[in-house]
Scaffold this motif. Structure first.
Motif, mmCIF file in Angstrom:
data_model
loop_
_atom_site.group_PDB
_atom_site.id
_atom_site.type_symbol
_atom_site.label_atom_id
_atom_site.label_comp_id
_atom_site.label_asym_id
_atom_site.label_seq_id
_atom_site.Cartn_x
_atom_site.Cartn_y
_atom_site.Cartn_z
ATOM 1 N N ILE A 275 0.809 -1.214 0.000
ATOM 2 C CA ILE A 275 0.000 0.000 0.000
ATOM 3 C C ILE A 275 0.845 1.268 0.000
ATOM 4 O O ILE A 275 0.532 2.246 -0.692
ATOM 5 C CB ILE A 275 -0.996 0.007 1.187
ATOM 6 N N LEU A 276 1.929 1.275 0.768
ATOM 7 C CA LEU A 276 2.783 2.465 0.799
ATOM 8 C C LEU A 276 3.457 2.681 -0.542
ATOM 9 O O LEU A 276 3.514 3.801 -1.057
ATOM 10 C CB LEU A 276 3.825 2.337 1.917
ATOM 11 N N ALA A 277 3.952 1.606 -1.136
ATOM 12 C CA ALA A 277 4.647 1.732 -2.412
ATOM 13 C C ALA A 277 3.733 2.263 -3.508
ATOM 14 O O ALA A 277 4.131 3.114 -4.306
ATOM 15 C CB ALA A 277 5.237 0.384 -2.826
ATOM 16 N N VAL A 278 2.487 1.783 -3.566
ATOM 17 C CA VAL A 278 1.606 2.220 -4.647
ATOM 18 C C VAL A 278 1.191 3.674 -4.469
ATOM 19 O O VAL A 278 1.098 4.433 -5.445
ATOM 20 C CB VAL A 278 0.382 1.289 -4.782
ATOM 21 N N MET A 318 3.614 -0.278 7.544
ATOM 22 C CA MET A 318 2.566 -0.700 6.620
ATOM 23 C C MET A 318 3.088 -1.040 5.229
ATOM 24 O O MET A 318 2.333 -1.578 4.411
ATOM 25 C CB MET A 318 1.499 0.390 6.504
ATOM 26 N N GLY A 319 4.342 -0.717 4.928
ATOM 27 C CA GLY A 319 4.856 -0.999 3.594
ATOM 28 C C GLY A 319 6.207 -0.363 3.385
ATOM 29 O O GLY A 319 6.863 0.105 4.325
ATOM 30 N N ASN A 320 6.626 -0.321 2.133
ATOM 31 C CA ASN A 320 7.960 0.125 1.748
ATOM 32 C C ASN A 320 7.833 1.314 0.804
ATOM 33 O O ASN A 320 7.131 1.231 -0.202
ATOM 34 C CB ASN A 320 8.695 -1.033 1.047
ATOM 35 N N ASN A 321 8.506 2.424 1.119
ATOM 36 C CA ASN A 321 8.449 3.578 0.224
ATOM 37 C C ASN A 321 9.498 3.512 -0.881
ATOM 38 O O ASN A 321 9.528 4.360 -1.770
ATOM 39 C CB ASN A 321 8.584 4.885 1.003
ATOM 40 N N GLU A 322 10.356 2.504 -0.838
ATOM 41 C CA GLU A 322 11.302 2.267 -1.929
ATOM 42 C C GLU A 322 10.744 1.137 -2.792
ATOM 43 O O GLU A 322 10.401 0.071 -2.287
ATOM 44 C CB GLU A 322 12.687 1.912 -1.392
#
Length: 329
Positions: A275-278, A318-322
């Motif tokens: 979710i963070l990546a998208v 919650m996720g990965n920003n990379e």
């Protein structure tokens, strides 16, 4: 004016993919298989904003979608001009066994405030090609939030518990309070029930003395992220995210026919299991546009502290920003 290829290249650089590419004249997607980048999330991209494009990109992320499946969409106020085209959603829904569109009622009074009026708006806007489950039609339940600093639990539509998986299908756009509405907003405000959960996020709790829209800025973004975490924790691996970057007004589809005219071009569709990546990739795509196209949406995001959605999702795990951006066209 920048072409989409240049924008795609700019976002590759923004996501630090250039450091991973040793081959000359090749994109990151050509050089590195997604499975080889364990330290990055994978975000798929297509310029093809069509039923075929949506079905194709969904096929890249649907491995863990099984059982009864909720397709979380924003049905929009009556006659909203910017909602995802119904033919796209209909084509996707047909490919997902045991699936319904799902929504919840609104916190504000309008065409979706009560279940009765909401169902009328669903018919008006053409969503009645399949079952649309108003998840809070029969009340709400509390879901736990792991690691939240504002909330320990969040109230969501009771019917959410009826589903084994969720496909979060989001029209990415601006938002009056969130700055932007991506996958996080769609499952946070979008799954919270209209009387309790939405009140909690907008007023910071049920017993708050604040006015109806009393929480703003970073505090609101954090409330929204914690509400979203309740949903992501609930579904675990059985939830995926698709953002459609089309008709991106500075206003949410909650604004209906009064939404500001979009000034950004249609970019494409992004999809991920992260979710963070998208959402990060969607913001990066907008920021890579020429100034005359990106200015209004960037101003909306930054004036509402909207980027805090991304940084707080990272803090919450919650996720990965990379991410690795993979063009499937």
């Amino acid at each position: 004016m920048k072409s989409l290829n240049k924008i795609f290249s700019a976002v590759l650089a923004a996501s630090l993919l250039s450091a991973c590419c040793a081959g000359k004249g090749k994109t990151a997607a050509e050089n590195v298989e997604p499975s080889a980048k364990a330290d990055k999330a994978v975000v798929y991209f297509t310029e093809d904003i069509s039923p075929e494009g949506l079905v194709k990109i969904y096929g890249k992320i649907n491995k863990n979608i099984k059982g009864k499946t909720a397709i979380k969409v924003h049905t929009g106020e009556p006659h909203g001009p910017n909602i995802i085209p119904r033919d796209m959603v209909k084509a996707l829904q047909k490919t997902i066994p045991q699936s319904n569109l799902v929504e919840t009622n609104t916190y504000y009074k309008g065409g979706r405030y009560t279940t009765e009026d909401h169902l009328k708006t669903i018919k008006t806007n053409g969503w009645d090609f399949c079952t649309v489950d108003i998840m809070d039609a029969d009340g709400a339940v509390m879901l736990p939030i792991k690691g939240g600093k504002h909330f320990k639990e969040m109230s969501v539509g009771k019917h959410l518990l009826d589903y084994d998986s969720m496909v979060v299908l989001t029209h990415f756009k601006g938002h009056a309070m969130g700055g932007f509405g991506g996958s996080l907003k769609n499952i946070s405000i979008g799954c919270a029930d209209g009387r309790i959960g939405k009140k909690m996020m907008h007023e910071k709790g049920l017993d708050s003395a604040n006015e109806t829209w009393g929480v703003h800025g970073e505090a609101f973004q954090e409330n929204m992220a914690e509400g979203g975490k309740a949903v992501t924790d609930h579904f675990g691996d059985n939830i995926v995210y698709i953002n459609v970057l089309r008709n991106m007004s500075v206003d949410c589809d909650c604004a209906g026919v009064s939404a500001a005219e979009p000034k950004t071009r249609n970019i494409g569709i992004l999809a991920s299991t992260d979710i963070l990546a998208v959402d990060q990739a969607s913001v990066d795509m907008v920021y890579a546009l020429p100034e005359e196209e990106s200015h209004d949406l960037k101003e909306r995001i930054e004036s509402r502290s909207g980027l805090r959605q991304l940084s707080y999702m990272k803090e919450l795990g919650m996720g990965n920003n990379e991410y690795e951006l993979v063009n499937i066209d």
